[in-house]
Design a protein around this motif. Structure first.
Motif, PDB file in Angstrom:
ATOM      1  N   LEU A   1     -56.904  17.600 -66.199  1.00  0.00           N
ATOM      2  CA  LEU A   1     -56.742  16.467 -65.281  1.00  0.00           C
ATOM      3  C   LEU A   1     -57.811  15.417 -65.571  1.00  0.00           C
ATOM      4  O   LEU A   1     -58.737  15.224 -64.786  1.00  0.00           O
ATOM      5  N   PRO A   2     -57.715  14.737 -66.717  1.00  0.00           N
ATOM      6  CA  PRO A   2     -58.806  13.851 -67.149  1.00  0.00           C
ATOM      7  C   PRO A   2     -59.127  12.737 -66.158  1.00  0.00           C
ATOM      8  O   PRO A   2     -60.280  12.329 -66.036  1.00  0.00           O
ATOM      9  N   ARG A   3     -58.114  12.228 -65.428  1.00  0.00           N
ATOM     10  CA  ARG A   3     -58.384  11.145 -64.478  1.00  0.00           C
ATOM     11  C   ARG A   3     -59.196  11.624 -63.272  1.00  0.00           C
ATOM     12  O   ARG A   3     -59.849  10.827 -62.604  1.00  0.00           O
ATOM     13  N   HIS A   4     -59.111  12.891 -62.996  1.00  0.00           N
ATOM     14  CA  HIS A   4     -59.806  13.451 -61.839  1.00  0.00           C
ATOM     15  C   HIS A   4     -60.851  14.489 -62.280  1.00  0.00           C
ATOM     16  O   HIS A   4     -61.229  15.352 -61.481  1.00  0.00           O
ATOM     17  N   ALA A   5     -61.300  14.388 -63.513  1.00  0.00           N
ATOM     18  CA  ALA A   5     -62.179  15.423 -64.075  1.00  0.00           C
ATOM     19  C   ALA A   5     -63.455  15.588 -63.266  1.00  0.00           C
ATOM     20  O   ALA A   5     -63.842  16.714 -62.915  1.00  0.00           O
TER      21      ALA A   5
END
Length: 301
Positions: free
Chosen positions: A191-195
């Motif tokens: 979940l790169p946007r919420h890492a």
């Protein structure tokens, strides 16, 4: 190492076996406060003093700690010299006690395997956060601080949870909490946007579980063990549960080099889940309270 073994063995004699959970919770709380405050204080001091000067400040804090411990007024009666046996005999007796107690053996297995997985994670965590997830150093600092804040929350909650859920049952439940929360670390890469939020939340929740687990299982050990064996029991447990950490670090470094950092973290998270099995599949989950405190004299171990 000497301090940790000695202080875990000394607490029951200071506060009494009926108050060991509360005592260990307060000790964990002070440690967590220090872990939260120290990086900020260190960063601020570096603006006005040099790095060697900051090390000197640290030396002073150790001296103050020694002074504080030295002012404990409780009397401790040491065994006569003529009653002391060879070191090998003493070590063997401590190990036998740990390995022959079924519940204690399960706790040691969970802690050792969990430390093995945590060490593998620690070997690649900074590379994962800074290179794979692309976090800046300030955000990574927040991630590290989140673990300390979670530890502080766990320290304040441990005694209350033990009373609410049961001192026995809270051991496997807290192990499950930190085992499941450990999955958030590799999940952050999916979940790169919420890492960053996933990593911060996972670390905070994981350390709530770790500290609650540590407080309750250390209290269990202190209540279970005869006073004269406390030092040898705690030393044996330390050897078994910390001895796995160098091996875990080696595994983490090797896997990170031969596969990938993300693969390493998934493997480490899986090890963390497996680590919960010895205490989850034990009578600890089915009983509410820790065994009653046996009648012993003043701890000498």
């Amino acid at each position: 190492m000497f301090f940790d073994v000695a202080h875990q063995s000394y607490v029951p004699g200071l506060v009494g076996l009926d108050h060991v959970v509360e005592g260990n919770s307060k000790l964990q709380a002070t440690q967590s406060v220090a872990q939260v405050a120290a990086p900020a204080v260190g960063g601020a001091l570096l603006r006005v003093v040099s790095a060697p000067g900051l090390v000197a400040v640290t030396v002073v804090t150790y001296a103050l700690s020694a002074l504080g411990v030295g002012r404990i007024a409780a009397r401790e009666d040491l065994p006569p010299r003529e009653d002391r046996r060879p070191l090998r005999t003493e070590i063997a007796e401590g190990l036998r006690f740990v390995l022959h107690q079924p519940l204690l053996r399960r706790i040691v297995a969970t802690t050792s395997i969990s430390n093995f997985g945590s060490a593998a994670t620690a070997a690649v965590l900074a590379i994962y956060a800074l290179r794979v997830l692309g976090l800046d150093t300030a955000t990574f600092g927040v991630v590290v601080s989140a673990s300390a804040v979670g530890g502080l929350a766990g320290a304040f909650a441990a005694d209350r949870l033990a009373r609410l859920v049961g001192g026995s049952r809270v051991i496997p439940l807290s192990a499950l909490l930190f085992g499941v929360a450990g999955l958030a670390t590799p999940l952050a890469g999916v979940l790169p946007r919420h890492a960053a939020p996933v990593l911060v939340a996972g670390m905070a929740i994981m350390f709530v579980g770790i500290v609650v687990y540590n407080v309750t299982q250390v209290s269990f050990r202190q209540r279970l063990c005869p006073p004269a064996l406390l030092g040898r029991m705690n030393a044996s447990v330390r050897f078994l549960v910390w001895g796995s950490m160098p091996l875990g670090s080696l595994l983490g470094g090797w896997l990170g080099h031969t596969t990938s950092v993300v693969t390493t973290l998934w493997v480490a998270a899986g090890i963390g889940l497996v680590a919960t099995l010895p205490v989850v599949a034990s009578p600890l989950l089915r009983s509410r309270d820790l065994p009653p405190a046996p009648v012993h004299g003043t701890p000498r171990g």
